[in-house]
Structure formats: C-alpha cells, structure tokens
Design a protein around this motif. Structure first.
Motif, short mmCIF file in Angstrom:
data_model
loop_
_atom_site.label_atom_id
_atom_site.label_comp_id
_atom_site.label_asym_id
_atom_site.label_seq_id
_atom_site.Cartn_x
_atom_site.Cartn_y
_atom_site.Cartn_z
N VAL A 91 7.25 51.35 -50.21
CA VAL A 91 6.24 50.33 -49.92
C VAL A 91 4.92 50.70 -50.58
CG1 VAL A 91 5.00 49.11 -48.10
CG2 VAL A 91 7.35 49.85 -47.71
N ILE A 92 4.53 51.97 -50.47
CA ILE A 92 3.28 52.43 -51.08
C ILE A 92 3.42 52.45 -52.60
CG2 ILE A 92 1.66 54.36 -51.26
CD1 ILE A 92 2.44 55.10 -48.38
N GLU A 93 4.56 52.90 -53.09
CA GLU A 93 4.80 52.94 -54.53
C GLU A 93 4.71 51.55 -55.15
OE1 GLU A 93 5.85 55.83 -56.89
OE2 GLU A 93 4.31 56.23 -55.39
N ILE A 178 4.18 50.78 -40.98
CA ILE A 178 3.77 50.70 -42.38
C ILE A 178 4.89 50.16 -43.27
CG2 ILE A 178 3.30 52.17 -44.40
CD1 ILE A 178 1.35 53.69 -42.73
N GLY A 179 6.11 50.52 -42.93
CA GLY A 179 7.25 50.08 -43.72
C GLY A 179 7.43 48.57 -43.76
N LEU A 180 6.78 47.85 -42.84
CA LEU A 180 6.91 46.40 -42.78
C LEU A 180 5.73 45.69 -43.42
CD1 LEU A 180 8.22 46.03 -39.11
CD2 LEU A 180 9.55 46.14 -41.22
N ALA A 181 4.73 46.44 -43.88
CA ALA A 181 3.54 45.84 -44.48
C ALA A 181 3.82 45.39 -45.91
CB ALA A 181 2.38 46.84 -44.47
N ASP A 182 3.09 44.35 -46.36
CA ASP A 182 3.29 43.88 -47.73
C ASP A 182 2.46 44.73 -48.70
OD1 ASP A 182 0.59 42.39 -48.39
OD2 ASP A 182 1.15 41.77 -46.37
N GLU A 183 2.72 44.57 -49.99
CA GLU A 183 2.11 45.41 -51.01
C GLU A 183 0.60 45.23 -51.10
OE1 GLU A 183 4.27 44.38 -54.50
OE2 GLU A 183 6.20 44.92 -53.62
#
Length: 202
Positions: A91-93, A178-183
């Motif tokens: 997600v962060i990448e 955090i894993g569900l947040a958009d870019e």
C-alpha cells in the motif's frame, strides 16, 4: 450436500470475514471451475504457503533470503518505515512517496490478547537502528488504541538515541487499518508525518 462439499464449505468458513453464505458462494464458484483451473488454484495456494516466508532483515514477504526492497541498493538506507504486517508494505509502495527501508513488527501491543513487546519484532528494530545507522524511524501503524500504544512505546525506547521518530499524519482515520487506505491518503499521510521526539524538531 456431499461430504467433500461440506468439508470445503467448512474450511472456507474458517477464513477471516467468510460466513456461511459467502463460503457457499465461493464453493459454488469452485465447483464450476474446469479441472485444470481448480488444479491451478490449489497449486497456487500450496506454493504460496510453502515458498513464501519472512525476509531475514525486515520481515517482509519473500521467496528469497532478502526481499526485493532490502536487496535494492538504490533505496534510501537511513530511513525505516515500521508497519504492523507485511501486507501494509504494498500500500505504501504503491503511493510512490517513500523509497526507504521497512520493518515489519508482526502486530501491535495488546495486553488483552497477551501480545507484549517480546511478542513483536521490536528488539530486531532496535538492533537495526544501531547496525544500519538509521536516522529516522517512521511509524506507519494503524490509528487504533493498540496502534497508538505501540507507536508511543517505540518512540519512548528510542528517546535519547539521536534518531528522529515520526508518525504518519492523521489522514488515516482513527480506528482504521493502514492496509485498507487508498494510495492518495497514504501519500498525504507520509508527506505530512509528525515528529514524536526532540530529535525531529531540529
């Protein structure tokens, strides 16, 4: 209903977020697959389970000794972004805003669930900060009660180390994963991160 189908539905129900109805829908889908498609699916599950393991350095998922990020010499060497789980890293990448290193804790502190500092990869994080001469630790941990407690604990044990400790900005809703947040949200949160110790104020 056949015994094999009942067993399949029962196993599917053990997956997170899968109830009786969802398990039945997935089972119906599987039954409609061609034999070779069903074989590919079962082979992929088995291969992922057998071949995927934690990176020796950061805890990310890999099939090698080191993950592709730890093996990339072009990345920033003196920043570590701390996440709860390896699945938070993509997600962060994908946001494209961060080019440093990562460290996977393996969860968050939770006395109720008997998760103590010794249960997480916090000791390994401290060792890396010294060995790799880390200048900043970025805490990208979910904004839950447990996540806040974990972030505060890490900031406290790094106090006086000369390492800047920052927390991603509040673009991530309180209580969210955090894993569900958009870019876009992740990008804004990373760019607007807040320092948690004196080292980040200068």
């Amino acid at each position: 209903m056949t015994r094999s189908l009942s067993e399949l539905i029962g196993l599917l129900k053990e997956l997170p977020g899968i109830g009786e109805k969802s398990a039945q829908r997935i089972a119906r889908y599987i039954l409609k697959l061609r034999n070779n498609e069903a074989q590919r699916l079962s082979s992929a599950i088995l291969a992922a389970r057998i071949q995927t393991h934690a990176c020796e350095r950061c805890g990310n998922l890999t099939e090698d000794v080191l993950c592709r990020i730890c093996s990339d010499s072009s990345r920033e060497k003196y920043e570590i972004c701390v996440v709860e789980e390896a699945f938070d890293i993509p997600v962060i990448e994908n946001s494209g805003v961060y080019r440093g290193q990562y460290h996977v804790l393996g969860g968050v502190l939770s006395p109720v669930d008997d998760v103590s500092p010794d249960s997480l990869r916090i000791k390994e994080l401290l060792e890396r900060t010294k060995k790799e001469n880390i200048r900043e630790v970025i805490l990208a941990i979910s904004a839950t009660t447990e996540g806040e407690a974990t972030a505060s604990y890490i900031a406290e044990i790094l106090k006086g180390s000369g390492i800047r400790v920052s927390r991603i900005a509040r673009g991530i809703p309180v209580g969210s994963d955090i894993g569900l947040a958009d870019e876009v949200t992740i990008e804004k949160a990373m760019r607007g991160r807040e320092f948690m110790n004196e080292s980040g104020n200068g």
